[in-house]
Design a protein around this motif. Structure first.
Motif, PDB file in Angstrom:
ATOM      1  N   ILE A  83       0.843  -1.201   0.000  1.00  0.00           N
ATOM      2  CA  ILE A  83       0.000   0.000   0.000  1.00  0.00           C
ATOM      3  C   ILE A  83       0.879   1.253   0.000  1.00  0.00           C
ATOM      4  CG2 ILE A  83      -1.548   1.393   1.456  1.00  0.00           C
ATOM      5  CD1 ILE A  83      -3.009  -1.223   2.162  1.00  0.00           C
ATOM      6  N   LYS A  84       1.905   1.252   0.819  1.00  0.00           N
ATOM      7  CA  LYS A  84       2.818   2.403   0.874  1.00  0.00           C
ATOM      8  C   LYS A  84       3.500   2.619  -0.473  1.00  0.00           C
ATOM      9  CE  LYS A  84       4.072   2.823   5.748  1.00  0.00           C
ATOM     10  NZ  LYS A  84       5.180   2.813   6.722  1.00  0.00           N
ATOM     11  N   GLU A  85       3.909   1.519  -1.098  1.00  0.00           N
ATOM     12  CA  GLU A  85       4.566   1.614  -2.409  1.00  0.00           C
ATOM     13  C   GLU A  85       3.615   2.163  -3.461  1.00  0.00           C
ATOM     14  OE1 GLU A  85       5.844  -2.356  -3.082  1.00  0.00           O
ATOM     15  OE2 GLU A  85       7.569  -2.235  -1.721  1.00  0.00           O
ATOM     16  N   ALA A  86       2.351   1.679  -3.433  1.00  0.00           N
ATOM     17  CA  ALA A  86       1.362   2.146  -4.413  1.00  0.00           C
ATOM     18  C   ALA A  86       1.029   3.618  -4.189  1.00  0.00           C
ATOM     19  CB  ALA A  86       0.098   1.293  -4.314  1.00  0.00           C
ATOM     20  N   GLU A  87       0.952   4.041  -2.918  1.00  0.00           N
ATOM     21  CA  GLU A  87       0.669   5.446  -2.602  1.00  0.00           C
ATOM     22  C   GLU A  87       1.760   6.362  -3.132  1.00  0.00           C
ATOM     23  OE1 GLU A  87      -2.041   5.112   1.470  1.00  0.00           O
ATOM     24  OE2 GLU A  87       0.148   5.227   1.635  1.00  0.00           O
ATOM     25  N   SER A  88       3.014   5.917  -3.071  1.00  0.00           N
ATOM     26  CA  SER A  88       4.120   6.743  -3.574  1.00  0.00           C
ATOM     27  C   SER A  88       4.055   6.895  -5.090  1.00  0.00           C
ATOM     28  CB  SER A  88       5.467   6.137  -3.168  1.00  0.00           C
ATOM     29  OG  SER A  88       5.661   4.896  -3.814  1.00  0.00           O
ATOM     30  N   LEU A  89       3.503   5.888  -5.775  1.00  0.00           N
ATOM     31  CA  LEU A  89       3.411   5.935  -7.233  1.00  0.00           C
ATOM     32  C   LEU A  89       2.283   6.846  -7.726  1.00  0.00           C
ATOM     33  CD1 LEU A  89       4.013   2.167  -8.129  1.00  0.00           C
ATOM     34  CD2 LEU A  89       5.622   4.062  -8.380  1.00  0.00           C
ATOM     35  N   THR A  90       1.326   7.167  -6.856  1.00  0.00           N
ATOM     36  CA  THR A  90       0.216   8.037  -7.281  1.00  0.00           C
ATOM     37  C   THR A  90       0.697   9.461  -7.588  1.00  0.00           C
ATOM     38  OG1 THR A  90      -0.314   8.575  -4.966  1.00  0.00           O
ATOM     39  CG2 THR A  90      -1.525   6.742  -5.983  1.00  0.00           C
ATOM     40  N   HIS A  91       1.917   9.792  -7.156  1.00  0.00           N
ATOM     41  CA  HIS A  91       2.455  11.127  -7.440  1.00  0.00           C
ATOM     42  C   HIS A  91       3.070  11.206  -8.842  1.00  0.00           C
ATOM     43  CE1 HIS A  91       1.722  12.055  -3.282  1.00  0.00           C
ATOM     44  NE2 HIS A  91       2.549  11.096  -2.872  1.00  0.00           N
ATOM     45  N   ASP A  92       3.230  10.051  -9.484  1.00  0.00           N
ATOM     46  CA  ASP A  92       3.776  10.015 -10.838  1.00  0.00           C
ATOM     47  C   ASP A  92       2.621  10.068 -11.836  1.00  0.00           C
ATOM     48  OD1 ASP A  92       4.824   9.253 -13.330  1.00  0.00           O
ATOM     49  OD2 ASP A  92       6.419   8.088 -12.372  1.00  0.00           O
ATOM     50  N   PRO A  93       2.521  11.118 -12.652  1.00  0.00           N
ATOM     51  CA  PRO A  93       1.402  11.272 -13.608  1.00  0.00           C
ATOM     52  C   PRO A  93       1.258  10.072 -14.542  1.00  0.00           C
ATOM     53  CG  PRO A  93       2.695  13.287 -13.497  1.00  0.00           C
ATOM     54  CD  PRO A  93       3.471  12.252 -12.735  1.00  0.00           C
ATOM     55  N   ASP A  94       2.359   9.457 -14.920  1.00  0.00           N
ATOM     56  CA  ASP A  94       2.287   8.339 -15.865  1.00  0.00           C
ATOM     57  C   ASP A  94       1.787   7.048 -15.218  1.00  0.00           C
ATOM     58  OD1 ASP A  94       3.325   9.963 -17.890  1.00  0.00           O
ATOM     59  OD2 ASP A  94       5.398   9.501 -17.308  1.00  0.00           O
ATOM     60  N   LEU A  95       1.980   6.957 -13.924  1.00  0.00           N
ATOM     61  CA  LEU A  95       1.622   5.708 -13.229  1.00  0.00           C
ATOM     62  C   LEU A  95       0.422   5.855 -12.291  1.00  0.00           C
ATOM     63  CD1 LEU A  95       5.231   4.564 -12.254  1.00  0.00           C
ATOM     64  CD2 LEU A  95       3.851   3.703 -14.141  1.00  0.00           C
ATOM     65  N   ARG A  96      -0.121   7.081 -12.180  1.00  0.00           N
ATOM     66  CA  ARG A  96      -1.165   7.350 -11.187  1.00  0.00           C
ATOM     67  C   ARG A  96      -2.386   6.441 -11.344  1.00  0.00           C
ATOM     68  NH1 ARG A  96      -2.651  12.967 -11.772  1.00  0.00           N
ATOM     69  NH2 ARG A  96      -0.815  13.415 -10.504  1.00  0.00           N
ATOM     70  N   GLU A  97      -2.901   6.345 -12.570  1.00  0.00           N
ATOM     71  CA  GLU A  97      -4.150   5.584 -12.785  1.00  0.00           C
ATOM     72  C   GLU A  97      -3.969   4.119 -12.384  1.00  0.00           C
ATOM     73  OE1 GLU A  97      -7.362   4.565 -16.336  1.00  0.00           O
ATOM     74  OE2 GLU A  97      -5.751   6.006 -16.694  1.00  0.00           O
ATOM     75  N   MET A  98      -2.853   3.511 -12.825  1.00  0.00           N
ATOM     76  CA  MET A  98      -2.586   2.116 -12.480  1.00  0.00           C
ATOM     77  C   MET A  98      -2.372   1.948 -10.973  1.00  0.00           C
ATOM     78  SD  MET A  98       0.493  -0.321 -13.833  1.00  0.00           S
ATOM     79  CE  MET A  98       1.704   0.540 -12.826  1.00  0.00           C
ATOM     80  N   ALA A  99      -1.667   2.925 -10.367  1.00  0.00           N
ATOM     81  CA  ALA A  99      -1.386   2.858  -8.928  1.00  0.00           C
ATOM     82  C   ALA A  99      -2.660   2.980  -8.110  1.00  0.00           C
ATOM     83  CB  ALA A  99      -0.408   3.963  -8.547  1.00  0.00           C
ATOM     84  N   GLU A 100      -3.579   3.855  -8.543  1.00  0.00           N
ATOM     85  CA  GLU A 100      -4.841   4.043  -7.817  1.00  0.00           C
ATOM     86  C   GLU A 100      -5.711   2.787  -7.878  1.00  0.00           C
ATOM     87  OE1 GLU A 100      -6.492   7.605  -9.470  1.00  0.00           O
ATOM     88  OE2 GLU A 100      -5.406   8.924  -8.067  1.00  0.00           O
ATOM     89  N   MET A 101      -5.709   2.114  -9.041  1.00  0.00           N
ATOM     90  CA  MET A 101      -6.464   0.855  -9.170  1.00  0.00           C
ATOM     91  C   MET A 101      -5.896  -0.214  -8.239  1.00  0.00           C
ATOM     92  SD  MET A 101      -7.084   0.653 -13.283  1.00  0.00           S
ATOM     93  CE  MET A 101      -7.688  -1.017 -13.208  1.00  0.00           C
ATOM     94  N   GLU A 102      -4.559  -0.300  -8.223  1.00  0.00           N
ATOM     95  CA  GLU A 102      -3.901  -1.274  -7.350  1.00  0.00           C
ATOM     96  C   GLU A 102      -4.141  -0.933  -5.878  1.00  0.00           C
ATOM     97  OE1 GLU A 102       0.484  -3.269  -6.498  1.00  0.00           O
ATOM     98  OE2 GLU A 102       0.315  -1.552  -7.858  1.00  0.00           O
ATOM     99  N   LEU A 103      -4.131   0.352  -5.573  1.00  0.00           N
ATOM    100  CA  LEU A 103      -4.345   0.805  -4.197  1.00  0.00           C
ATOM    101  C   LEU A 103      -5.732   0.421  -3.698  1.00  0.00           C
ATOM    102  CD1 LEU A 103      -2.730   2.343  -2.070  1.00  0.00           C
ATOM    103  CD2 LEU A 103      -3.762   4.459  -2.889  1.00  0.00           C
ATOM    104  N   GLU A 104      -6.710   0.544  -4.561  1.00  0.00           N
ATOM    105  CA  GLU A 104      -8.090   0.187  -4.179  1.00  0.00           C
ATOM    106  C   GLU A 104      -8.182  -1.302  -3.842  1.00  0.00           C
ATOM    107  OE1 GLU A 104     -12.643   0.440  -6.013  1.00  0.00           O
ATOM    108  OE2 GLU A 104     -10.989   1.449  -7.028  1.00  0.00           O
ATOM    109  N   GLU A 105      -7.548  -2.143  -4.658  1.00  0.00           N
ATOM    110  CA  GLU A 105      -7.560  -3.591  -4.410  1.00  0.00           C
ATOM    111  C   GLU A 105      -6.821  -3.936  -3.114  1.00  0.00           C
ATOM    112  OE1 GLU A 105      -5.922  -5.567  -7.762  1.00  0.00           O
ATOM    113  OE2 GLU A 105      -7.522  -4.920  -9.134  1.00  0.00           O
ATOM    114  N   LEU A 106      -5.688  -3.258  -2.900  1.00  0.00           N
ATOM    115  CA  LEU A 106      -4.891  -3.523  -1.703  1.00  0.00           C
ATOM    116  C   LEU A 106      -5.620  -3.111  -0.427  1.00  0.00           C
ATOM    117  CD1 LEU A 106      -1.391  -2.412  -3.014  1.00  0.00           C
ATOM    118  CD2 LEU A 106      -1.992  -4.722  -2.250  1.00  0.00           C
ATOM    119  N   LYS A 107      -6.357  -2.010  -0.478  1.00  0.00           N
ATOM    120  CA  LYS A 107      -7.105  -1.547   0.702  1.00  0.00           C
ATOM    121  C   LYS A 107      -8.249  -2.500   1.029  1.00  0.00           C
ATOM    122  CE  LYS A 107      -5.943   3.371   0.645  1.00  0.00           C
ATOM    123  NZ  LYS A 107      -6.406   4.763   0.452  1.00  0.00           N
ATOM    124  N   GLU A 108      -8.862  -3.050  -0.022  1.00  0.00           N
ATOM    125  CA  GLU A 108      -9.915  -4.059   0.195  1.00  0.00           C
ATOM    126  C   GLU A 108      -9.324  -5.312   0.848  1.00  0.00           C
ATOM    127  OE1 GLU A 108     -12.099  -5.008  -3.308  1.00  0.00           O
ATOM    128  OE2 GLU A 108     -12.897  -2.977  -3.558  1.00  0.00           O
TER     129      GLU A 108
END
Length: 355
Positions: free
Chosen positions: A61-86
């Protein structure tokens, strides 16, 4: 969350210690100690495995949260973050259940005593109905019922009946049946068709075979007498029935349904040990100002726990505000819905208490 993680970390440390002991096998003085440690190891295994999975999920989760600051990776990171939080919430929910402090008596057989209370003959008849209800439930579960004492009434039912139900986790499922059961119906003897309210009391105790408690035999008075049935007719002509009185508490147990005096004596000792243990435990907890059993109920005879309304085919458990319009099915032993609701409420109350 931090409190849970700290507790799990200490469990993981203990689990690793036991693992090393079991692998070496040389640090156990006897087979009994080895069995006890093996049991603890088995108990810790699942929560520790889930803890490691949770720690790994939190890291991702921490790794995915750090990637949300990257414009190129944000969308993929947010999708992964949602799954990880569930996944994280799912793991926490499972761990909350596993971390609940278990009742050490849950695996015991159950000793049950039912007495007709308010309502005279109708209260005794209702006590008989409850006895048959529990017997049918036990039969459906594949459990064994062994009746050891009873006082039949001419109008039907019992003024007092005591029995043991043997099987897997019997006490766990039936421990919340203790208390006052109230019935509302038209008695068979009522010519005018008026609805009467009567009661029967239920006491549920764990069979203490595996509990480290011994009764002081010097405190007991043991008598033998002839077993008797309804109307005072003798079941046999020998003094096979056994009555035991615990002098300090005044508790008396009578066993007359066994085939021999020895069998009745063994049964009576088992029952009076459970009764005395429960009485001393109750007094100790009262002095400490503690609630008994759980937040679902005290298990005390004086607590009104349930109403059986025959005209409306309704049964209501007042402790958890649970109502079923299936009284006819319940009286045939279909107690599963009520017992499941009580266990669920108890689990939620325990989780809330842990938090």
């Amino acid at each position: 969350m931090d409190k849970m993680l700290a507790r799990l970390e200490s469990m993981a440390v203990r689990y690793n210690e036991i693992n090393e002991k079991l692998i070496s096998g040389s640090s156990f003085s006897d087979a009994r100690e080895y069995g006890r440690v093996s049991k603890e190891h088995s108990k810790l295994q699942q929560p520790v495995e889930l803890y490691h999975e949770l720690v790994e999920t939190l890291k991702h989760i921490k790794e995915a949260e750090s990637l949300t600051h990257d414009p190129d990776l944000r969308e993929m990171a947010e999708m992964e973050l949602e799954e990880l939080k569930e996944k994280k919430q799912h793991l926490i929910d499972r761990l909350e259940v596993l971390l609940i402090e278990k009742d050490p008596n849950d695996e015991c057989d159950a000793i049950i005593e039912i007495k007709g209370a308010a309502g005279g003959d109708e209260g005794n008849i209702f006590a008989g109905d409850l006895y048959r209800m529990y017997c049918r439930y036990a039969e459906a579960k594949g459990w064994q019922v062994q009746t050891f004492d009873f006082e039949e009434c001419e109008a039907g039912g019992f003024s007092d009946i005591s029995f043991i139900i043997k099987g897997d986790d019997v006490y766990r499922e039936l421990k919340f049946e203790g208390g006052v059961h109230r019935v509302q119906r038209v008695p068979k003897t009522e010519a005018s068709g008026r609805i009467h309210t009567s009661t029967a009391t239920v006491l549920v105790l764990p069979d203490l075979e595996d509990v480290d408690y011994e009764i002081n035999m010097d405190d007991l008075i043991i008598d033998t007498h002839r077993a008797s049935g309804a109307g005072g007719q003798h079941v046999n002509k020998t003094d096979s029935a056994v009555r035991i009185t615990h002098v300090p508490t005044g508790i008396t147990v009578n066993c007359q349904d066994g085939r021999s005096q020895l069998q009745n004596r063994e049964q009576a000792l088992k029952i009076i040990t459970a009764r005395v243990y429960d009485e001393y435990k109750r007094k100790e907890e009262e002095e400490k100002g503690e609630f008994r059993k759980s937040q679902i109920g005290t298990g005390d005879r004086s607590e009104k726990i349930r109403t059986y309304n025959y005209p409306q085919n309704r049964i209501t458990d007042h402790r958890i505000n649970f109502t079923l319009q299936q009284l006819d099915r319940v009286m045939e032993g279909k107690l599963d819905d009520i017992i499941a609701a009580l266990l669920d409420a108890d689990q939620k109350a325990r989780i809330a208490g842990e938090q």
